[in-house]
Design a protein around this motif. Sequence first.
Motif, mmCIF file in Angstrom:
data_model
loop_
_atom_site.group_PDB
_atom_site.id
_atom_site.type_symbol
_atom_site.label_atom_id
_atom_site.label_comp_id
_atom_site.label_asym_id
_atom_site.label_seq_id
_atom_site.Cartn_x
_atom_site.Cartn_y
_atom_site.Cartn_z
ATOM 1 N N LEU A 304 -46.043 -39.944 -21.921
ATOM 2 C CA LEU A 304 -46.261 -40.778 -20.736
ATOM 3 C C LEU A 304 -45.116 -40.662 -19.747
ATOM 4 O O LEU A 304 -45.345 -40.597 -18.526
ATOM 5 C CB LEU A 304 -46.431 -42.240 -21.164
ATOM 6 C CG LEU A 304 -47.846 -42.629 -21.593
ATOM 7 C CD1 LEU A 304 -47.852 -43.973 -22.280
ATOM 8 C CD2 LEU A 304 -48.776 -42.649 -20.383
ATOM 9 N N TYR A 305 -43.883 -40.624 -20.245
ATOM 10 C CA TYR A 305 -42.736 -40.518 -19.342
ATOM 11 C C TYR A 305 -42.775 -39.198 -18.566
ATOM 12 O O TYR A 305 -42.498 -39.174 -17.349
ATOM 13 C CB TYR A 305 -41.430 -40.622 -20.119
ATOM 14 C CG TYR A 305 -41.252 -41.940 -20.843
ATOM 15 C CD1 TYR A 305 -41.863 -43.105 -20.389
ATOM 16 C CD2 TYR A 305 -40.468 -42.015 -22.000
ATOM 17 C CE1 TYR A 305 -41.701 -44.306 -21.059
ATOM 18 C CE2 TYR A 305 -40.297 -43.218 -22.666
ATOM 19 C CZ TYR A 305 -40.919 -44.356 -22.207
ATOM 20 O OH TYR A 305 -40.760 -45.550 -22.871
ATOM 21 N N VAL A 306 -43.123 -38.115 -19.247
ATOM 22 C CA VAL A 306 -43.223 -36.819 -18.573
ATOM 23 C C VAL A 306 -44.306 -36.859 -17.498
ATOM 24 O O VAL A 306 -44.108 -36.384 -16.371
ATOM 25 C CB VAL A 306 -43.515 -35.701 -19.600
ATOM 26 C CG1 VAL A 306 -43.865 -34.395 -18.889
ATOM 27 C CG2 VAL A 306 -42.315 -35.495 -20.526
ATOM 28 N N LEU A 307 -45.466 -37.441 -17.845
ATOM 29 C CA LEU A 307 -46.562 -37.532 -16.877
ATOM 30 C C LEU A 307 -46.179 -38.414 -15.688
ATOM 31 O O LEU A 307 -46.452 -38.058 -14.526
ATOM 32 C CB LEU A 307 -47.819 -38.070 -17.558
ATOM 33 C CG LEU A 307 -49.058 -38.223 -16.667
ATOM 34 C CD1 LEU A 307 -49.480 -36.883 -16.070
ATOM 35 C CD2 LEU A 307 -50.203 -38.839 -17.451
ATOM 36 N N LEU A 308 -45.550 -39.548 -15.951
ATOM 37 C CA LEU A 308 -45.167 -40.447 -14.855
ATOM 38 C C LEU A 308 -44.114 -39.815 -13.947
ATOM 39 O O LEU A 308 -44.130 -40.033 -12.726
ATOM 40 C CB LEU A 308 -44.660 -41.774 -15.431
ATOM 41 C CG LEU A 308 -45.780 -42.714 -15.889
ATOM 42 C CD1 LEU A 308 -45.251 -43.778 -16.839
ATOM 43 C CD2 LEU A 308 -46.460 -43.370 -14.692
ATOM 44 N N GLU A 309 -43.223 -39.025 -14.513
ATOM 45 C CA GLU A 309 -42.266 -38.291 -13.671
ATOM 46 C C GLU A 309 -43.004 -37.355 -12.717
ATOM 47 O O GLU A 309 -42.702 -37.297 -11.513
ATOM 48 C CB GLU A 309 -41.295 -37.491 -14.541
ATOM 49 C CG GLU A 309 -40.297 -36.684 -13.705
ATOM 50 C CD GLU A 309 -39.506 -35.690 -14.542
ATOM 51 O OE1 GLU A 309 -38.753 -34.895 -13.931
ATOM 52 O OE2 GLU A 309 -39.662 -35.674 -15.782
ATOM 53 N N ALA A 318 -38.768 -40.720 -5.309
ATOM 54 C CA ALA A 318 -37.684 -40.072 -6.050
ATOM 55 C C ALA A 318 -37.038 -41.020 -7.062
ATOM 56 O O ALA A 318 -36.628 -40.595 -8.157
ATOM 57 C CB ALA A 318 -36.631 -39.547 -5.078
ATOM 58 N N GLU A 319 -36.933 -42.300 -6.707
ATOM 59 C CA GLU A 319 -36.276 -43.259 -7.593
ATOM 60 C C GLU A 319 -37.029 -43.403 -8.915
ATOM 61 O O GLU A 319 -36.426 -43.328 -10.000
ATOM 62 C CB GLU A 319 -36.169 -44.615 -6.898
ATOM 63 C CG GLU A 319 -35.454 -45.670 -7.741
ATOM 64 C CD GLU A 319 -35.381 -47.014 -7.039
ATOM 65 O OE1 GLU A 319 -34.948 -47.992 -7.693
ATOM 66 O OE2 GLU A 319 -35.751 -47.092 -5.849
ATOM 67 N N LEU A 320 -38.349 -43.610 -8.844
ATOM 68 C CA LEU A 320 -39.132 -43.762 -10.068
ATOM 69 C C LEU A 320 -39.274 -42.433 -10.811
ATOM 70 O O LEU A 320 -39.322 -42.402 -12.051
ATOM 71 C CB LEU A 320 -40.498 -44.354 -9.755
ATOM 72 C CG LEU A 320 -40.483 -45.853 -9.429
ATOM 73 C CD1 LEU A 320 -41.864 -46.329 -9.009
ATOM 74 C CD2 LEU A 320 -39.999 -46.663 -10.633
ATOM 75 N N ALA A 321 -39.341 -41.336 -10.069
ATOM 76 C CA ALA A 321 -39.399 -40.026 -10.725
ATOM 77 C C ALA A 321 -38.132 -39.806 -11.550
ATOM 78 O O ALA A 321 -38.194 -39.329 -12.693
ATOM 79 C CB ALA A 321 -39.557 -38.919 -9.691
#
Length: 338
Positions: A304-309, A318-321
């Motif tokens: 999920l973290y990879v997908l959300l990035e 950029a901040e959330l990525a």
Amino acid sequence: MALVLLACIPAPAVRAVPCSGAEQLMLSIGKELSAGNISGAEQILREMDSTPECAVAILAHARVAEASGAAVEAEDFFVQYAELVPNEARAYSYHARFLLARGQFPRADVLAAVALEKDSNDVVALAVHGEILDMNGQTQEGLKLLEEACRLDPRIAEAQFRLATIYDRLKRPADAVRHFEKVVEVDPRDARAWDYLALDLEPLGDVERADLAYRKGLAVNQPSAHFDAFLDYNYGRFLMKRNDLIASKQHLDRAVGLTPNVRAPWYERAKVNLKLKNNQQAREDAERAANIRDPQGIIIDLQLYVLLEQIYTRLGNAELAEKYAKLSQRTPVPPRKD
């Protein structure tokens, strides 16, 4: 309607006497029930009640009551039948299978053992005992009993299904396919078996047959004991791998509606939406997935973290990525499950 129809069929007065005509009708009832045709079994039961009185009519009532969902009546009939013919293996094996389906495992195993004492080749008792052995971690022992049950009676659909699911779990797709094909041959309305069949055809590279199995499963996936809530999810993933993104999304739309509290469908739909450039919808789906626990580890947090990035990079945030990139770096890969 099935319960009402059953209530209109009074249980006959019976004796423990031979009744060859009723035995043949009992076989016909079994075939109808194996094919999921309860109304057909009820019609045959009416014919049986017109035959000379015999004990097997009680067993027929028990099996039809069980299939109709009348559990209390079914148990009463099973007990009556055992009282009439205490030396018959099936007086205990069918009751054992009934109890197994209701999670009463110790009672089911005791009755299966009694049935096997009466007849070591009773296929229903072999299947029940084999399934319980597998549940208790004695998979190889259970596998042997289920194989024997299926050898003795290839048309016992539930035993074929249980055997096939063990092979699926053991990562033996060719063996699983062989037995799931037997299930759908006997009961073509078993959506679960079509789904499993498709899933096991995929790793064998038989993509077209897998596609056909998914579609046949979807065509019969109606509310019943064999309803499969994950069939749309599995077919949606399959279509995504074939790059049929529009159709994939349609099935994943249904999947999240059927299983809204499961992480995997939301995650897969987020991936499809990202491929379709529906970036905001992808974000909503992925964030929803991140808020659902997945104790089985089907979709791990790292995925999920990879997908959300990727999603927030696409959205220009950029901040959330960066937040999810750092989470990805800090999150260990869990140990692989055997």
